[in-house]
Design a protein around this motif. Structure first.
Motif, short mmCIF file in Angstrom:
data_model
loop_
_atom_site.label_atom_id
_atom_site.label_comp_id
_atom_site.label_asym_id
_atom_site.label_seq_id
_atom_site.Cartn_x
_atom_site.Cartn_y
_atom_site.Cartn_z
N CYS A 169 0.80 -1.37 0.02
CA CYS A 169 0.05 0.25 0.03
C CYS A 169 1.04 1.42 0.07
O CYS A 169 0.41 2.13 -0.03
N ALA A 170 2.13 1.08 -0.24
CA ALA A 170 3.01 2.16 0.09
C ALA A 170 2.74 3.43 -1.27
O ALA A 170 2.61 2.95 -2.20
N VAL A 171 2.83 4.63 -0.72
CA VAL A 171 2.45 5.45 -1.93
C VAL A 171 3.80 5.70 -2.72
O VAL A 171 4.99 5.41 -2.09
N ASP A 172 3.70 6.43 -3.63
CA ASP A 172 4.83 6.94 -4.49
C ASP A 172 5.51 7.81 -3.86
O ASP A 172 4.91 9.05 -3.56
N VAL A 173 7.04 7.90 -3.63
CA VAL A 173 7.62 8.97 -3.02
C VAL A 173 8.88 9.22 -4.37
O VAL A 173 9.63 8.48 -4.35
N LYS A 174 8.59 10.53 -4.57
CA LYS A 174 9.60 10.78 -5.90
C LYS A 174 10.98 10.88 -5.14
O LYS A 174 10.99 11.52 -3.89
N PRO A 175 12.07 10.80 -6.03
CA PRO A 175 13.44 11.07 -5.44
C PRO A 175 13.82 12.48 -4.64
O PRO A 175 14.25 12.49 -3.63
N TRP A 176 12.96 13.37 -5.09
CA TRP A 176 13.42 14.53 -4.61
C TRP A 176 12.46 15.02 -3.35
O TRP A 176 12.49 16.00 -2.94
N GLN A 177 11.65 13.82 -3.20
CA GLN A 177 10.65 14.06 -1.82
C GLN A 177 11.44 13.19 -0.86
O GLN A 177 10.75 13.00 0.36
N ARG A 178 12.48 12.63 -0.99
CA ARG A 178 13.09 11.87 -0.14
C ARG A 178 14.28 12.49 0.83
O ARG A 178 15.21 11.75 1.42
N ASP A 179 14.08 13.74 0.69
CA ASP A 179 15.13 14.55 1.69
C ASP A 179 15.02 14.16 3.42
O ASP A 179 16.19 13.79 3.87
N GLN A 180 13.96 13.95 3.85
CA GLN A 180 14.08 13.45 5.33
C GLN A 180 14.44 12.08 5.30
O GLN A 180 15.02 11.68 6.21
N LEU A 181 14.13 11.34 4.42
CA LEU A 181 14.58 9.79 4.49
C LEU A 181 16.09 9.75 4.60
O LEU A 181 16.57 8.68 5.04
N ALA A 182 16.65 10.53 3.94
CA ALA A 182 18.11 10.73 3.62
C ALA A 182 18.96 11.11 4.72
O ALA A 182 19.98 10.78 5.00
N GLU A 183 18.11 11.71 6.00
CA GLU A 183 18.89 12.16 6.80
C GLU A 183 19.55 10.99 7.71
O GLU A 183 18.82 9.93 7.83
N GLN A 184 20.82 11.41 8.40
CA GLN A 184 21.37 10.35 9.22
C GLN A 184 20.36 9.76 10.23
O GLN A 184 20.44 8.63 10.48
N LYS A 185 19.55 10.64 10.88
CA LYS A 185 18.81 9.90 11.99
C LYS A 185 17.72 9.20 11.49
O LYS A 185 16.98 8.57 12.13
N MET A 186 17.26 9.00 10.30
CA MET A 186 16.60 8.29 9.71
C MET A 186 16.94 6.64 9.13
O MET A 186 16.20 6.00 8.52
N GLN A 187 18.17 6.66 9.24
CA GLN A 187 18.73 5.35 8.73
C GLN A 187 18.18 4.39 9.64
O GLN A 187 18.22 4.38 10.74
N LEU A 188 18.08 3.04 9.10
CA LEU A 188 17.65 2.02 9.96
C LEU A 188 18.52 1.45 10.92
O LEU A 188 18.33 1.19 12.09
N VAL A 189 19.76 1.82 10.83
CA VAL A 189 20.93 1.78 12.02
C VAL A 189 21.41 3.23 11.97
O VAL A 189 22.16 3.55 11.09
N THR A 190 21.04 3.84 12.99
CA THR A 190 21.54 5.39 13.10
C THR A 190 23.04 5.17 13.35
O THR A 190 23.82 6.02 13.25
#
Lengths: 71, 414
Positions: free
Chosen positions: A18-39
């Motif tokens: 059910c995941a929605v499409d997230v465009k590459p330019w919308q992935r700024d927050q996901l790219a943050e260090q604190k959002m890594q699955l192993v921070t």
């Protein structure tokens, strides 16, 4: 409220399809260090070693890491 | 000016990272990143450990090479497996040192050990969709050596919203206890040792299948299935099991433990990260089971609270529970038929454990990070099991374990 939101997120993440499409330019927050699955790999290494040497269960997060005689 | 440039470079590299890879990787403007950490783990009246790790990573656009060096020092006392008794008990180590547990005290054997380990990995972007990671580990301590190789391959799908990873690892361990390994299940009075061999071996094969999924602009989740096959010597050469009288419950002797020489471990690990504009929540659940009869559930929740200016507080709660291995026994009755496998190691018994912790992190230098963490762990089981006999009812057959964990970590890019 936050708790309900969290439960909702956790349940919804089971429904991967059910995941929605997230465009590459919308992935700024996901790219943050604190959002890594192993921070903090170092902290994870410390913790895994403690729990490996004190509990019967181990692993689950990846492969490799080296053995020790602590269990 | 330099600061501005660095910030800009960092933002650009973050954006590039987000564009190039669906699953965000560690974005850094630096070529080299050094991580260093020190951890102190101390149990009340038992083991103390100090662990030091340093990792150097060289990052380029397509390749990450990492080398980690680790030194562990352990000192203190560890349960020898014998139950507490209403009389004092004396034991002798393989090297001839005698030690005594007083009345109602859980017998603890003094030990010290140093472990040194080096691991390295090489991660390569193969093309637009594939990434390969290869790794090797070597670890040595007084009575244990380990050598491992691992590989994993990831492929992005679905406009890079989904990543599938397959991984495998092999590990070969050699066990060389001082004085040799005892004859498993052999009787001992606590001071004598019948030698089975000088050296034993164990080999492990691990397989992993994982799916990582971007669920929204703020939520990332991962589901891993792991399968692990262990073959070889898995008994603890230092552990014994008490034998007690069927009526009085008094200790009449001891036996060396014996565990099966094969074990299949499996787990499903589900982890999720969610961004709450500033704060971030991480949740992990793992279900683990094996063919020794152990089932376990682990829940781990971390909440990263942003204070501002890069400072954060991160409370953590972890809860763990496991069922006992089929062959776990707190003690044996001296008149019973000797079971094929036996161990009184509490780590194989039914128990639960929780950890609560708090971490404080803040930026240092230009792009560096520093964090301090303090945590408390408590592990407990059934201290008064229903099958305790006679005098066993007066002693603690599963002493609670408490430990404090303190660690400091640095991350400095160059």
């Amino acid at each position: 409220m936050k708790g309900q939101r969290l439960v909702l997120i956790l349940l919804s993440s089971l429904l991967v399809g059910c995941a929605v499409d997230v465009k590459p330019w919308q992935r700024d927050q996901l790219a943050e260090q604190k959002m890594q699955l192993v921070t903090d790999p170092m902290e994870q290494s410390f913790d895994e070693h403690i729990y490996f040497s004190k509990e019967a269960a181990s692993g689950g997060k990846g492969v490799g890491g080296g053995g020790c005689g602590c269990n | 000016m330099q600061l501005k440039n660095r910030t800009l470079r960092r933002q650009l590299s973050l954006a590039t990272c987000a564009l190039l890879t669906g699953i965000p990787g560690q974005a850094s403007s630096a070529d080299w990143v050094v991580d260093a950490g020190v951890m102190s783990y101390s149990e009340s009246d038992r083991v103390s450990a100090v662990k030091t790790i340093a990792t150097g990573q060289r990052l380029t656009e397509e390749t990450t090479i990492s080398v980690t060096v680790l030194v562990d020092t352990l000192t203190g006392a560890s349960p020898n497996g014998a139950s507490a008794a209403t009389t004092s008990q004396t034991f002798t180590t393989a090297s001839g040192t005698a030690y005594t547990a007083t009345e109602k005290e859980t017998p603890l054997r003094d030990f010290e050990d140093t472990r040194t380990a080096i691991s390295s990995s090489w991660e390569q972007v193969l093309n637009r969709l594939f990434r390969l990671k290869l790794g090797a580990d070597i670890s040595t301590e007084d009575d244990y050596d380990s050598l491992g190789l691992n590989a994993s391959l990831s492929r992005d799908f679905n406009n890079r919203l989904t990543t599938v990873t397959v991984g495998a690892a092999i590990t070969q361990d050699t066990i060389t206890p001082s004085g040799g390994t005892p004859v498993e299940r052999s009787a001992t009075d606590g001071t004598t040792l019948a030698i089975q061999s000088k050296e034993e071996e164990k080999s492990t094969t691990d397989l992993l299948l994982g799916v990582t999924q971007i669920l929204s602009r703020t939520t990332l989740t991962q589901l891993n299935y792991s399968y692990s096959l262990v073959d070889g010597y898995m008994s603890d050469p230092y552990k014994i099991v008490s034998e007690v009288d069927a009526v009085t419950g008094n200790t009449t002797g001891y036996r060396y433990e014996k565990r099966p020489d094969s074990r299949i471990r499996q787990s499903v690990n589900w982890t999720t990260a969610h961004h709450l504009t500033e704060d971030v929540v991480h949740f992990t659940y793992r279900y683990f089971w094996d063919d020794w009869g152990i089932d376990s559930h682990t829940f781990d929740l971390k909440y990263r609270y942003e204070i501002g200016a890069g400072h954060y507080l991160q409370p953590q709660v972890r809860y763990y529970m496991q069922s006992a291995a089929d062959f776990y026994r707190h003690s044996l009755v001296d008149s019973e038929v000797l079971p094929n496998y036996l161990s009184s190691d509490q780590r194989l018994g039914e128990m639960s454990s929780y950890t609560i912790g708090l971490k404080y992190g803040f930026p240092v230098f230009t792009d560096g990070r520093l964090s301090l963490r303090i945590a408390y762990m408590q592990q407990s089981g059934d201290s008064s099991p229903s099958d305790a006999i006679g005098s066993q009812k007066q002693v603690d057959l599963f002493p609670t374990l408490e430990a404090m964990i303190v660690n400091v970590n640095f991350n400095i890019p160059f």
